[in-house]
Write a protein that holds these residues in place. Structure first.
Motif, PDB file in Angstrom:
ATOM      1  N   GLY A  28       1.097  -4.048 -25.912  1.00 42.09           N
ATOM      2  CA  GLY A  28       0.094  -3.323 -25.490  1.00 42.09           C
ATOM      3  C   GLY A  28      -0.689  -2.278 -26.091  1.00 42.09           C
ATOM      4  N   ALA A  29       0.252  -1.532 -26.604  1.00 43.12           N
ATOM      5  CA  ALA A  29       0.755   0.036 -26.749  1.00 43.12           C
ATOM      6  C   ALA A  29      -0.144   0.413 -28.253  1.00 43.12           C
ATOM      7  CB  ALA A  29       2.077   0.143 -27.010  1.00 43.12           C
ATOM      8  N   GLU A  30      -1.143   0.946 -28.059  1.00 43.02           N
ATOM      9  CA  GLU A  30      -1.631   1.690 -29.054  1.00 43.02           C
ATOM     10  C   GLU A  30      -0.777   2.151 -29.621  1.00 43.02           C
ATOM     11  OE1 GLU A  30      -4.861   1.829 -26.106  1.00 43.02           O
ATOM     12  OE2 GLU A  30      -4.752   3.524 -28.007  1.00 43.02           O
ATOM     13  N   CYS A  31       0.031   2.393 -31.839  1.00 45.37           N
ATOM     14  CA  CYS A  31       1.037   2.970 -32.102  1.00 45.37           C
ATOM     15  C   CYS A  31      -0.009   3.748 -33.138  1.00 45.37           C
ATOM     16  CB  CYS A  31       1.915   2.180 -32.797  1.00 45.37           C
ATOM     17  SG  CYS A  31       2.883   1.464 -31.202  1.00 45.37           S
ATOM     18  N   HIS A  32       0.987   5.142 -33.695  1.00 47.42           N
ATOM     19  CA  HIS A  32       0.442   5.551 -34.333  1.00 47.42           C
ATOM     20  C   HIS A  32       2.056   5.724 -34.885  1.00 47.42           C
ATOM     21  CE1 HIS A  32      -1.967   8.366 -36.188  1.00 47.42           C
ATOM     22  NE2 HIS A  32      -0.828   9.483 -36.771  1.00 47.42           N
ATOM     23  N   THR A  33       2.205   5.618 -36.473  1.00 46.62           N
ATOM     24  CA  THR A  33       3.257   6.313 -36.778  1.00 46.62           C
ATOM     25  C   THR A  33       3.386   7.285 -37.784  1.00 46.62           C
ATOM     26  OG1 THR A  33       3.792   3.660 -36.947  1.00 46.62           O
ATOM     27  CG2 THR A  33       5.426   5.277 -38.035  1.00 46.62           C
ATOM     28  N   ALA A  34       4.256   8.003 -38.164  1.00 47.25           N
ATOM     29  CA  ALA A  34       3.796   9.297 -39.044  1.00 47.25           C
ATOM     30  C   ALA A  34       5.509   9.230 -39.408  1.00 47.25           C
ATOM     31  CB  ALA A  34       3.803  10.303 -38.279  1.00 47.25           C
ATOM     32  N   GLY A  35       5.437   8.762 -41.090  1.00 43.84           N
ATOM     33  CA  GLY A  35       7.428   8.974 -41.431  1.00 43.84           C
ATOM     34  C   GLY A  35       7.767   8.211 -40.700  1.00 43.84           C
ATOM     35  N   ASP A  36       8.504   8.476 -40.204  1.00 44.80           N
ATOM     36  CA  ASP A  36       9.893   7.331 -39.089  1.00 44.80           C
ATOM     37  C   ASP A  36       9.404   7.721 -37.395  1.00 44.80           C
ATOM     38  OD1 ASP A  36      13.503   7.477 -38.646  1.00 44.80           O
ATOM     39  OD2 ASP A  36      11.516   5.855 -38.287  1.00 44.80           O
ATOM     40  N   THR A  37       8.721   9.083 -36.977  1.00 47.43           N
ATOM     41  CA  THR A  37       8.066   8.781 -35.943  1.00 47.43           C
ATOM     42  C   THR A  37       6.881   8.334 -35.733  1.00 47.43           C
ATOM     43  OG1 THR A  37       8.743  10.806 -36.270  1.00 47.43           O
ATOM     44  CG2 THR A  37       7.372  10.619 -34.205  1.00 47.43           C
ATOM     45  N   VAL A  38       7.184   7.361 -34.176  1.00 42.60           N
ATOM     46  CA  VAL A  38       6.382   6.657 -33.618  1.00 42.60           C
ATOM     47  C   VAL A  38       5.621   7.011 -32.535  1.00 42.60           C
ATOM     48  CG1 VAL A  38       5.681   4.192 -32.919  1.00 42.60           C
ATOM     49  CG2 VAL A  38       7.207   5.119 -34.443  1.00 42.60           C
ATOM     50  N   ARG A  39       4.259   7.057 -32.017  1.00 42.05           N
ATOM     51  CA  ARG A  39       3.662   7.446 -30.568  1.00 42.05           C
ATOM     52  C   ARG A  39       3.138   6.448 -30.402  1.00 42.05           C
ATOM     53  NH1 ARG A  39      -1.145   9.543 -29.862  1.00 42.05           N
ATOM     54  NH2 ARG A  39      -1.301  11.285 -27.805  1.00 42.05           N
ATOM     55  N   ALA A  40       3.017   5.708 -29.541  1.00 42.27           N
ATOM     56  CA  ALA A  40       3.105   4.908 -28.683  1.00 42.27           C
ATOM     57  C   ALA A  40       2.569   5.256 -27.311  1.00 42.27           C
ATOM     58  CB  ALA A  40       3.605   4.016 -28.798  1.00 42.27           C
ATOM     59  N   VAL A  41       0.816   5.188 -27.115  1.00 44.63           N
ATOM     60  CA  VAL A  41       0.295   4.799 -25.369  1.00 44.63           C
ATOM     61  C   VAL A  41       0.015   3.606 -25.151  1.00 44.63           C
ATOM     62  CG1 VAL A  41      -1.913   5.986 -24.115  1.00 44.63           C
ATOM     63  CG2 VAL A  41      -1.307   6.738 -26.588  1.00 44.63           C
ATOM     64  N   VAL A  42       0.389   3.619 -24.224  1.00 41.94           N
ATOM     65  CA  VAL A  42       0.853   2.178 -23.325  1.00 41.94           C
ATOM     66  C   VAL A  42       0.242   2.749 -21.838  1.00 41.94           C
ATOM     67  CG1 VAL A  42       3.361   2.565 -22.168  1.00 41.94           C
ATOM     68  CG2 VAL A  42       3.085   0.417 -23.386  1.00 41.94           C
ATOM     69  N   ASP A  43      -0.136   1.490 -21.160  1.00 43.62           N
ATOM     70  CA  ASP A  43      -0.286   1.278 -19.196  1.00 43.62           C
ATOM     71  C   ASP A  43       0.983   1.758 -19.163  1.00 43.62           C
ATOM     72  OD1 ASP A  43      -2.466  -0.969 -19.623  1.00 43.62           O
ATOM     73  OD2 ASP A  43      -2.803   1.139 -19.821  1.00 43.62           O
ATOM     74  N   GLU A  44       0.691   3.015 -17.989  1.00 40.14           N
ATOM     75  CA  GLU A  44       1.882   2.722 -17.145  1.00 40.14           C
ATOM     76  C   GLU A  44       2.670   1.487 -16.434  1.00 40.14           C
ATOM     77  OE1 GLU A  44       0.864   5.743 -14.589  1.00 40.14           O
ATOM     78  OE2 GLU A  44       3.218   6.012 -13.366  1.00 40.14           O
ATOM     79  N   CYS A  45       2.601   0.597 -16.415  1.00 39.35           N
ATOM     80  CA  CYS A  45       2.893  -0.436 -16.079  1.00 39.35           C
ATOM     81  C   CYS A  45       4.065  -1.358 -17.010  1.00 39.35           C
ATOM     82  CB  CYS A  45       1.976  -1.445 -15.470  1.00 39.35           C
ATOM     83  SG  CYS A  45       1.235  -1.621 -16.567  1.00 39.35           S
ATOM     84  N   ARG A  46       3.952  -0.452 -18.108  1.00 40.98           N
ATOM     85  CA  ARG A  46       4.822  -1.435 -19.701  1.00 40.98           C
ATOM     86  C   ARG A  46       5.696  -0.099 -19.799  1.00 40.98           C
ATOM     87  NH1 ARG A  46       1.907  -6.649 -21.395  1.00 40.98           N
ATOM     88  NH2 ARG A  46       3.827  -7.153 -20.818  1.00 40.98           N
ATOM     89  N   LEU A  47       5.966   0.921 -19.400  1.00 48.43           N
ATOM     90  CA  LEU A  47       6.317   1.783 -19.802  1.00 48.43           C
ATOM     91  C   LEU A  47       7.941   1.591 -19.933  1.00 48.43           C
ATOM     92  CD1 LEU A  47       6.922   4.837 -20.601  1.00 48.43           C
ATOM     93  CD2 LEU A  47       6.905   5.596 -18.038  1.00 48.43           C
TER      94      LEU A  47
END
Lengths: 309, 258, 293
Positions: free
Chosen positions: A251-270
């Motif tokens: 359920g995370a929203e992911c954004h990939t740039a090269g090999d780096t991933v930035r994911a925004v996720v609900d706290e409960c799934r951290l």
């Protein structure tokens, strides 16, 4: 006793010479500030923040309403002697040196000559202007003027300090120093009231905030509560693009740039996301609260939906 | 209260000095030096008359110009530049501010005039090789010139409290010129009848009576000035200045700063 | 700016400035000369007084200097007309009614015949009357009035009255009473005239007036000497039946002790017709005797 109580301040301007039209600067404002807290006064440009401050300082007269500072009428000179004010983009007499300026303002605030001799050098050092004490203010940069400004605001040891956009014109170092200064003032027991349109500063410093827009108070609240009650999403950044799919399934929203991933996720799934990252021995870069929860509150109060990330 | 007024006054004086206003003394000195060759062209009796007329007229004109040009921006410049904010956010009354500014500028002009007076007496001694009792009479004329400055500064400050610098300068200048005709206006008022009479009479009392302060020519011819004139002029100028300053304070205390 | 361009601009500035000075002089040379109105600047004395606000004394002094300059310039050119003198003096004395020297000097030079003055004794009397009106305790003004009535108008009675009036002023010089008496007894005599000019020479502070008085005294000396010399010449003619050739001849016959010199130290001229003439008549505008025909 409240530090500041604004009871229905209103300010209407009549504009124009022949055909006079009314312009509303402030609609009936009711606001309370507790002693010992850092209060953030938020709003977009032109909301009426500076107008409110000018009303409190007695620079401008309200068309209606009153206010109380430390229990006294806001126009009472005693109240005036217990507050300090830093205007937005302050101008000082440029033919004076910081020493002379502080000495002059100090005497106007009723600080005795002996105290002035003692405090001014210490204060200049505290704001980082110890070497420029005898340089004429006309040679000062904007950042340096801001430091002089904060110095003159606290010189007479006021109980409440009012700052209008204290971060404006400061570089990152200056902003950090200003933040530290505000926190230090608060630790000394002073109430700090500052207006800003930079939400991250408010979130970091304030106990309570108020949101003003188009002359109207849209809401007030305690920052801790506002932050807690927001959606509480977390931002996780790691190196390992292959894990993005797995995160997305959580359920995370992911954004990939090269090999780096930035994911925004609900706290409960951290914890689950972190488990995946650790399991795959991917390099964890950071874990932060996602966005400014205060930002959410701000835009909500403004009546606009929050910006997409 | 008084220590705040004193602080504001001293700051005003400091501003004038750092603004290099006192450089006008250099021009005054140059003026006196430049008249030296002229003095050679005329007879001894008129030399003294000319020197007194010239020096005192210069003191009067220089000082009036300074009074107007510093006075008109006393308040409006501070509002424009917003240097007033940190001052008025302190327990400083609006009236105290006006009083302090007035005293500061008056003090500046007093210093300036004293310096010029010294310069004048030195020149008088250099030319006439003799300074006697008759020359003490000239001090009365200089004192009257100072009274004139008190009135003009008050007026400039008054206009500055609500008007732009340009308009203030215009008003102050007009009142200065009209002030030299105040007595004529009164004579005119007595000689006509009807509404013009009342109007003229009212105007002649509102306009400051500066004509009776100008005794330069009389002093140049060693004519005596009555003690009564000195007394009444002093009283009049003090009253007029106080009235004007009260007006300035009242207007300023209602002013919303931008 | 780079040093090079700074130099260029500085040179341009100075050369243009100097050039403009020369051109300005040329412009002045070819513009029409000032009219009387220009000389006066402001034609109405009352207006001048109004315009000067409280500084009329200074303006009076400035006008006074213009008066002296105006007269000096015109006199240098041997002008026969001093049209602006009376109006200029009127403005000066309206601006400062107590500028006594203006009345004294002004009326003297208004009265004297051209080219030594304007030759306008009516204006002179008006001016001095104005002076007395505004300075009633100045005895010298009465003296000047009497003097003008005596020399210019030959009105000895009026002169006597003026002197008499002046003698009543506090601190009046005793010369006034003496002159009053002389007017009534001895007005026509050269002794009276000499006494008058001597008084003026002694009492006046003004250099111009002193020089003027000196000149008059010198002319009186000539007026006294020339007839005497003429008498000597005619006696020679009676004795020898002809005009003398030169002064030396007269000296050689013992009629004269030496070659007669005028007050300036130049010898008188003995014309062929036997007339005694002053060598530089222009230097002595007030003589009655010894003028060339």
């Amino acid at each position: 006793m409240l530090a500041v109580e604004i009871l229905g301040f209103e300010k209407t301007y009549t504009v124009g010479f022949w055909r006079k039209t009314k312009k509303i600067g402030l609609k009936s404002l009711h606001l309370e500030v507790n002693q010992g807290e850092v209060f953030g006064f938020l709003g977009p440009n032109g909301a009426g923040k500076t107008t409110t401050l000018k009303l409190l300082m007695g620079l401008v007269f309200p068309t209606a309403g009153t206010a109380r500072i430390l229990g006294r009428d806001w126009r009472d000179p005693w109240a005036r002697s217990r507050i300090g004010f830093l205007p937005e983009q302050p101008y000082f007499y440029d033919y004076l040196t910081p020493f002379e300026l502080l000495d002059y303002y100090g005497s106007l605030s009723g600080v005795s000559p002996a105290d002035r001799r003692l405090r001014i050098p210490r204060l200049l050092e505290r704001v980082g202007l110890a070497d420029q004490g005898w340089v004429q203010l006309r040679k000062f940069s904007k950042g340096m003027l801001q430091r002089v400004g904060i110095a003159q605001a606290v010189l007479h040891d006021p109980d409440i300090v009012f700052l209008d956009e204290p971060m404006s014109g400061l570089d990152p170092i200056g902003r950090r120093e200003m933040r530290d200064f505000i926190q230090a003032l608060n630790k000394e027991g002073k109430t700090v009231f500052f207006s800003t349109h930079i939400l991250s500063d408010a979130e970091a410093l304030c106990h309570r905030v108020a949101v003003l827009s188009q002359g109207e108070l849209r809401g007030t609240g305690v920052v801790a509560e506002l932050v807690a009650s927001s959606r509480g999403r977390m931002e996780v950044i790691w190196q390992g693009a292959s894990l993005a799919e797995a995160a997305k399934r959580l359920g995370a929203e992911c954004h990939t740039a090269g090999d780096t991933v930035r994911a925004v996720v609900d706290e409960c799934r951290l914890e689950e996301i972190l488990a995946i990252v650790r399991a795959q021995h991917a390099r964890l870069i950071s874990v932060n609260p996602a966005g400014g929860s205060l930002e959410e509150y701000f835009f909500q109060k403004l009546g606009r939906s929050s910006e997409p990330e | 209260m008084t220590h705040r007024i004193r602080a504001i006054a001293f700051n005003m004086f400091r501003e004038a000095v750092r603004d290099r206003i006192l450089y006008n003394l250099v021009f005054f000195a140059l003026l006196l030096v430049a008249t030296a060759p002229l003095l050679g062209q005329i007879s001894a009796g008129v030399q003294r008359v000319l020197l007194i007329n010239l020096s005192l007229s210069a003191i009067s004109i220089f000082g009036t110009v300074i009074s107007i040009f510093l006075g008109i921006s006393l308040v409006s410049k501070e509002i424009e530049r917003r240097t007033l904010y940190p001052v008025l956010a302190r327990p400083v009354g609006r009236g105290e501010f006006i009083a302090g500014k007035y005293l500061g500028l008056a003090g500046t002009l007093l210093t300036n005039t004293l310096a010029m007076a010294v310069g004048f007496y030195v020149t008088l001694w250099a030319v006439m090789r003799h300074v006697g009792r008759a020359d003490a009479n000239i001090l009365i004329a200089i004192y009257f010139i100072l009274l004139q400055f008190l009135v003009i500064i008050a007026l400039s400050l008054f206009f500055s409290s609500f008007s732009s610098p340009v308009l203030s300068a215009l008003f102050a200048l007009c009142l200065f010129v009209a002030g030299n005709f105040a007595e004529d206006l009164r004579v005119f008022a007595h000689s006509v009848h009807g509404p013009q009479s009342w109007l003229a009479l009212a105007a002649s009392y509102i306009i400051p009576n500066l004509a009776s302060l100008n005794v330069i020519t009389r002093v140049a011819h060693d004519q005596s000035i009555s003690a009564a004139l000195v007394g009444y002029n002093t009283l009049y100028c003090v009253l007029y200045s106080v009235t004007t300053l009260c007006g300035a304070a009242l207007i300023f205390s209602r002013r919303n700063l931008k | 700016m780079s040093r090079c361009s700074t130099m260029v601009v500085a040179c341009l500035l100075s050369s243009c400035l100097i050039a403009s000075f020369f051109v300005a002089a040329k412009v002045e040379a070819v513009s029409p000369t000032s009219s009387m109105e220009d000389v006066l600047f402001i034609s109405s004395p009352e207006f001048a007084k109004r315009v000067s606000l409280g500084y009329s004394g200074l303006l009076a002094d400035i006008y006074w200097m213009r008066v002296v300059q105006y007269f000096g310039n015109k006199h240098l050119k041997d002008s026969m007309q001093y049209k602006s003198l009376a109006p200029l003096l009127d403005i000066t004395t309206t601006l400062d009614p107590n500028l006594v020297v203006a009345y004294e000097w002004g009326s003297t030079f208004l009265d004297q015949p051209p080219p030594a003055g304007a030759g306008d004794d009516a204006a002179a009397i008006d001016l001095i009357r104005k002076g007395i009106r505004n300075n009633p305790n100045n005895w010298y003004l009465y003296f000047t009035m009497g003097f003008i009535q005596y020399t210019g108008q030959h009105d000895y009675l009026a002169a006597a009255r003026s002197f008499e009036g002046g003698s009543h002023v506090p601190n009046a010089n005793p010369v006034l009473k003496r002159m009053a008496a002389r007017m009534l007894t001895d007005a026509g005599s050269p002794e009276t005239a000499r006494s008058m000019w001597e008084s003026i020479y002694e009492e006046s502070d003004d250099q111009d007036l002193k020089k003027n008085a000196e000149l008059h005294l010198a002319c009186l000396v000539i007026d006294d000497e020339v007839p005497k010399l003429q008498q000597v010449v005619s006696e020679f003619q009676k004795r020898f039946g002809r005009m003398p050739d030169s002064w030396r001849e007269l000296v050689s016959v013992g009629a004269l002790r030496g070659i007669p010199l005028d007050p300036e130290g130049n010898p008188y001229i003995l014309s062929s017709s036997g007339r005694v003439v002053v060598s530089n008549p222009k230097r002595f505008p007030f003589i009655h005797e010894g003028k060339p025909s």
